[in-house]
Design an enzyme around this catalytic site. Structure first.
Site, PDB file in Angstrom:
ATOM      1  N   HIS A   1     -24.354 -17.982  11.956  1.00 50.63           N
ATOM      2  CA  HIS A   1     -23.960 -18.462  10.633  1.00 50.63           C
ATOM      3  C   HIS A   1     -25.017 -18.194   9.555  1.00 50.63           C
ATOM      4  O   HIS A   1     -24.801 -18.505   8.395  1.00 50.63           O
ATOM      5  CB  HIS A   1     -23.680 -19.970  10.685  1.00 50.63           C
ATOM      6  CG  HIS A   1     -22.343 -20.290  11.274  1.00 50.63           C
ATOM      7  ND1 HIS A   1     -21.933 -19.788  12.491  1.00 50.63           N
ATOM      8  CD2 HIS A   1     -21.309 -21.047  10.818  1.00 50.63           C
ATOM      9  CE1 HIS A   1     -20.719 -20.230  12.758  1.00 50.63           C
ATOM     10  NE2 HIS A   1     -20.307 -20.984  11.755  1.00 50.63           N
TER      11      HIS A   1
ATOM     12  N   GLU B   1     -10.496 -15.198   5.439  1.00 47.24           N
ATOM     13  CA  GLU B   1     -11.416 -14.776   4.375  1.00 47.24           C
ATOM     14  C   GLU B   1     -11.006 -13.446   3.745  1.00 47.24           C
ATOM     15  O   GLU B   1     -11.070 -13.275   2.524  1.00 47.24           O
ATOM     16  CB  GLU B   1     -12.850 -14.653   4.912  1.00 47.24           C
ATOM     17  CG  GLU B   1     -13.492 -15.965   5.329  1.00 47.24           C
ATOM     18  CD  GLU B   1     -13.122 -16.372   6.749  1.00 47.24           C
ATOM     19  OE1 GLU B   1     -12.367 -15.627   7.409  1.00 47.24           O
ATOM     20  OE2 GLU B   1     -13.582 -17.433   7.206  1.00 47.24           O
TER      21      GLU B   1
ATOM     22  N   HIS C   1      -1.175  14.020   0.917  1.00 51.05           N
ATOM     23  CA  HIS C   1      -0.237  13.483   1.905  1.00 51.05           C
ATOM     24  C   HIS C   1       1.202  13.684   1.434  1.00 51.05           C
ATOM     25  O   HIS C   1       1.741  12.852   0.703  1.00 51.05           O
ATOM     26  CB  HIS C   1      -0.521  11.997   2.110  1.00 51.05           C
ATOM     27  CG  HIS C   1      -1.933  11.719   2.527  1.00 51.05           C
ATOM     28  ND1 HIS C   1      -2.997  11.770   1.655  1.00 51.05           N
ATOM     29  CD2 HIS C   1      -2.462  11.423   3.737  1.00 51.05           C
ATOM     30  CE1 HIS C   1      -4.123  11.499   2.310  1.00 51.05           C
ATOM     31  NE2 HIS C   1      -3.822  11.287   3.577  1.00 51.05           N
TER      32      HIS C   1
ATOM     33  N   HIS D   1       1.831  14.027   7.679  1.00 50.44           N
ATOM     34  CA  HIS D   1       1.189  12.863   7.052  1.00 50.44           C
ATOM     35  C   HIS D   1       0.109  13.278   6.047  1.00 50.44           C
ATOM     36  O   HIS D   1       0.155  12.843   4.907  1.00 50.44           O
ATOM     37  CB  HIS D   1       0.575  11.956   8.133  1.00 50.44           C
ATOM     38  CG  HIS D   1      -0.450  11.017   7.602  1.00 50.44           C
ATOM     39  ND1 HIS D   1      -0.138   9.752   7.183  1.00 50.44           N
ATOM     40  CD2 HIS D   1      -1.782  11.170   7.367  1.00 50.44           C
ATOM     41  CE1 HIS D   1      -1.241   9.170   6.729  1.00 50.44           C
ATOM     42  NE2 HIS D   1      -2.249  10.010   6.834  1.00 50.44           N
TER      43      HIS D   1
HETATM   44  C1  LIG Z   1      -8.504   0.600   6.099  1.00 52.73           C
HETATM   45  C2  LIG Z   1      -8.145   2.028   6.297  1.00 52.73           C
HETATM   46  N1  LIG Z   1      -8.368   2.605   7.485  1.00 52.73           N
HETATM   47  C3  LIG Z   1      -8.083   3.897   7.676  1.00 52.73           C
HETATM   48  C4  LIG Z   1      -7.559   4.654   6.666  1.00 52.73           C
HETATM   49  C5  LIG Z   1      -7.298   6.138   6.873  1.00 52.73           C
HETATM   50  N2  LIG Z   1      -5.849   6.367   6.919  1.00 52.73           N
HETATM   51  C6  LIG Z   1      -5.176   6.786   5.851  1.00 52.73           C
HETATM   52  S1  LIG Z   1      -3.556   6.929   6.134  1.00 52.73           S
HETATM   53  C7  LIG Z   1      -3.731   6.457   7.728  1.00 52.73           C
HETATM   54  C8  LIG Z   1      -2.547   6.371   8.643  1.00 52.73           C
HETATM   55  C9  LIG Z   1      -1.509   5.527   8.060  1.00 52.73           C
HETATM   56  O1  LIG Z   1      -0.337   5.605   8.768  1.00 52.73           O
HETATM   57  P1  LIG Z   1       0.984   5.065   8.077  1.00 52.73           P
HETATM   58  O2  LIG Z   1       0.721   3.809   7.404  1.00 52.73           O
HETATM   59  O3  LIG Z   1       2.034   5.064   9.123  1.00 52.73           O
HETATM   60  O4  LIG Z   1       1.272   6.123   6.970  1.00 52.73           O
HETATM   61  P2  LIG Z   1       2.248   7.364   7.071  1.00 52.73           P
HETATM   62  O5  LIG Z   1       1.760   8.208   8.214  1.00 52.73           O
HETATM   63  O6  LIG Z   1       3.585   6.835   7.296  1.00 52.73           O
HETATM   64  O7  LIG Z   1       2.076   8.029   5.752  1.00 52.73           O
HETATM   65  C10 LIG Z   1      -5.057   6.180   8.013  1.00 52.73           C
HETATM   66  C11 LIG Z   1      -5.555   5.749   9.344  1.00 52.73           C
HETATM   67  C12 LIG Z   1      -7.341   4.016   5.440  1.00 52.73           C
HETATM   68  N3  LIG Z   1      -6.861   4.652   4.380  1.00 52.73           N
HETATM   69  N4  LIG Z   1      -7.611   2.708   5.297  1.00 52.73           N
END
Ligand SMILES: Cc1ncc(C[n+]2csc(CCOP(=O)(O)OP(=O)(O)O)c2C)c(N)n1
Length: 689
Positions: free
Chosen positions: A493, A432, A48, A283
């Site tokens: 539950h 939680e 990234h 990204h």
């Molecule tokens: C819980 C979770 N869901 C999905 C992902 C997959 N994922 C990695 S980065 C991303 C997008 C994040 O967007 P942002 O926070 O805006 O990051 P940027 O594009 O600015 O680097 C996703 C969906 C993850 N790492 N963790």
């Protein structure tokens, strides 16, 4: 008249020249972070690049002007903590660690995402010096940071005295859209604001881009208003490239004494890339060789140079080493003076730092007398927890609004709350997931922290449990109401598959003690762990306390499974079970033994511990020759085949429960002594034939 105006014209020029040179140097450092990130992702052909490129100025300002750290001693207790919650932007962190002189080389950066490297795809705690917590699953890092802030406040309240304040660090955490969309961070931010954790500063990378495209697809929250509503101090920096504005905002945040701080920072993902800036491609994909060339030209960088680290940038950022050594030295002096003034406290801190226990920590753990009526394991757990807490002051924790049910309050421990951070009882609220992440943040900070709720809601915090396991943290997750035995609350539950699913999690130790003395032995064992998280499954209903003069000793808990009751000579059948169902095995044992059947009962509180025993011990407890076996557990049968074999029987329940009184449920679903006896006969018959 401004002071500037009083400087003679000639000097003015000099001041400007110096400032310009400084700015150029800062820019050089920032661009070094950017280009290292681009190059590493390109070389790995995955990763990234866009966010490190955008956030390099932010990381630079935090690390260069505010963060107190010592690259040569990443564990220095007085350091500030830095958390990169948007862990996919890991190259930002690795570049900073390398340039500031942590134990990371340029070759490590070149090995980004490769087998055995110190630079995995997402930052991993314990693997790379300077990584304070594992991040990647979005929302977790910032939620951990709340636990870190809580830990600092607790240490400060316990240890800072009479003008001595060795425990005065701050926590800085960077997050993105993804972190803020995730529910867990909402829970964590809510409690951080409620508790007024002003030692916590979050930076939100407001770049409007996620994987699928513009955030307008799915996210239109007014983040500032959200955080204001949570009682945070909110600031906005309009351009991440404006170092002076970042500087001002952080200074403001540091002055805040009542609220945590959120600094919203506008940025452009893939900053400077002519065709990729502000796009989703920036990204999560390498920019491509040509785009990298063009971007480097935009930065005024030699377009074809790769992993170029200008000497000036390395030497400027490398000053962190001397600066850090000086800070640590100053802190050590401070610590020494404190330790001399408060030797008892210093002893305590020393144990915390080494994750050790005080002498005699277990001296008050009770032994429970035999009692047919018995006591719920949540009740005996309360007694044992309190006996341990009495001698281990840093065993602290709480429940997600269920303490009266989970029975996890520390007597006379006080509440951790805004205005009094000395309490040992945490009121996590009905949160939680954040509770799990906060417990993890407390654990990385040195506390023995626990979080409690109903077993069914372990599902609400599973991602945090998983990270505790991945990070090798000795977190304690206490789960009560551990089966359909909870009764009338019904199937919503009643845990069914939770035991099986937690047992499937690597490195996590699951314990389901069968009686009060097994609870006591469980705590004997788990408190000595330094690297494994545990999940305790405890009953709502009373369980008999076995007569240990008649049956096997509960010390067998430390081996995961042990012979509780036995026959003379090779048994005809082995009955095995966990928790509340062990009494059914014992009941069946008594009946069958009276009829002349040779029966062994094996209590199996922890599959994971049993799996770790030498083969001889396992064969001793479950001899291969005895094929007639019955397992009894009020939950999914998943996994039991391994222990009962092809001819064995499992008394379990592979569907949801029902709302009814416990006795009706147990008899309807076959959790009775008579059914266990019947199954025992069946399996004996099968194996004989
Ligand atoms: C819980 C979770 N869901 C999905 C992902 C997959 N994922 C990695 S980065 C991303 C997008 C994040 O967007 P942002 O926070 O805006 O990051 P940027 O594009 O600015 O680097 C996703 C969906 C993850 N790492 N963790």
């Amino acid at each position: 008249m401004s002071s500037q105006a009083s400087i003679p014209a000639q000097d003015n020029k000099q001041v400007i020249a110096v400032a310009k040179a400084e700015q150029q140097l800062e820019q050089l450092c920032i661009n070094t972070v950017r280009t290292l990130s681009m190059d590493a992702v390109q070389k790995a052909n995955s990763g990234h690049p866009g966010t490190p490129m955008a956030l390099a100025p932010l990381a630079f300002v935090i690390w260069d002007r505010f963060l107190r750290f010592n690259p040569r001693n990443p564990q220095w207790p007085g350091r500030d903590r830095f958390v990169l919650s948007n862990g996919h932007a890991s190259m930002l962190l690795y570049s900073m660690l390398y340039l500031t002189g942590y134990d990371l080389t340029l070759d490590d950066l070149k090995n980004f995402r490769q087998w055995g490297s110190k630079t995995p795809g997402h930052p991993e705690y314990g693997l790379t010096a300077g990584v304070e917590t594992t991040t990647g699953p979005l929302g977790q890092g910032i939620s951990n940071s709340v636990g870190m802030a809580i830990a600092q406040r607790w240490f400060a309240s316990q240890f800072n005295r009479d003008g001595h304040d060795p425990f005065d660090y701050r926590i800085y955490a960077v997050c993105g859209d993804g972190d803020l969309m995730e529910g867990v961070s909402n829970e964590a931010a809510s409690i951080a604001g409620h508790l007024g954790l002003s030692n916590l500063i979050w930076f939100y990378d407001n770049n409007h881009i996620t994987i699928e495209g513009n955030t307008s697809l799915a996210f239109s929250d007014d983040v500032a208003t959200r955080f204001l509503a949570w009682h945070w101090n909110v600031q906005h920096v309009g351009d991440v490239n404006n170092l002076a504005a970042l500087d001002r905002a952080i200074r403001e945040a540091q002055k805040e004494t009542q609220r945590p701080s959120m600094i919203i920072v506008n940025s452009h993902i893939g900053w400077g890339a002519p065709d990729k800036q502000d796009t989703a491609e920036a990204h999560g994909e390498p920019l491509g060789v040509e785009e990298i060339r063009l971007t480097k030209i935009n930065y005024g960088w030699p377009p074809d140079a790769q992993f170029l680290v200008p000497e000036e940038a390395k030497s400027y950022m490398g000053k962190a080493v001397d600066r850090g050594a000086k800070w640590e030295q100053e802190w050590n002096d401070k610590y020494k003076a404190w330790a001399q003034a408060f030797p008892e406290l210093a002893k305590e801190w020393d144990l915390i730092a080494k994750r050790e226990l005080p002498q005699g920590w277990d001296k008050d753990i009770p032994t429970f007398p035999a009692d047919a009526k018995g006591v719920a394991t949540r009740e005996s757990n309360n007694k044992v927890l309190n006996a341990v807490a009495k001698n281990v002051p840093w065993l602290i924790g709480g429940a997600a609004d269920l303490a009266p049910s989970t029975k996890t309050l520390i007597n006379d421990g006080g509440s951790f709350e805004r205005g009094d951070y000395s309490g040992r009882n945490f009121h996590f609220g009905i949160r939680e997931h954040a509770m799990g992440s906060i417990v993890n943040g407390m654990c990385v900070s040195g506390l023995r922290a626990y979080g409690a709720t109903f077993f069914i809601f372990s599902d609400y915090m599973r991602p945090a449990i998983r990270l505790a396991a991945l990070m090798d943290l000795p977190a304690i997750f206490i789960y009560t109401h551990d089966s359909i035995g909870l009764g009338e609350d019904g199937p919503t539950h009643q845990p069914i598959e939770q035991l099986a699913s937690l047992r499937a999690m690597p490195r996590l130790l699951v314990f389901r003690p069968a009686d009060a003395n097994e609870v006591a032995e469980t705590w004997h064992y788990i408190m000595q762990l330094k690297h494994e998280p545990v999940a305790l499954a405890l009953s709502r209903q009373a369980l008999p306390t076995f007569d240990r003069t008649k049956y096997g000793s509960a010390v067998g808990v430390a081996k995961g499974a042990y012979v509780l009751a036995d026959s003379k000579g090779t048994p005809d059948v082995i009955l095995m079970g966990t928790g509340s169902e062990v009494q059914l095995c014992v009941g069946a044992y008594e009946k069958l033994t009276a009829e002349g059947v040779k029966v062994r009962v094996v209590s199996m509180p922890s599959w994971e511990l049993f799996a770790k025993q030498p083969a001889e011990y396992k064969a001793e407890v479950l001899p291969a020759a005895v094929k007639a076996r019955v397992a009894v557990e009020a939950g999914a049968t998943f996994g039991w085949k391994e222990y009962v074999g092809d001819d064995g029987e499992v008394v379990g329940h592979d569907d949801f429960g029902a709302s009814a009184p416990i006795n009706d449920l147990m008899s309807h679903f076959g959790f009775t002594v008579d059914n266990v006896v019947a199954k025992a006969r069946e399996t004996i018959g099968k194996t004989k034939s």
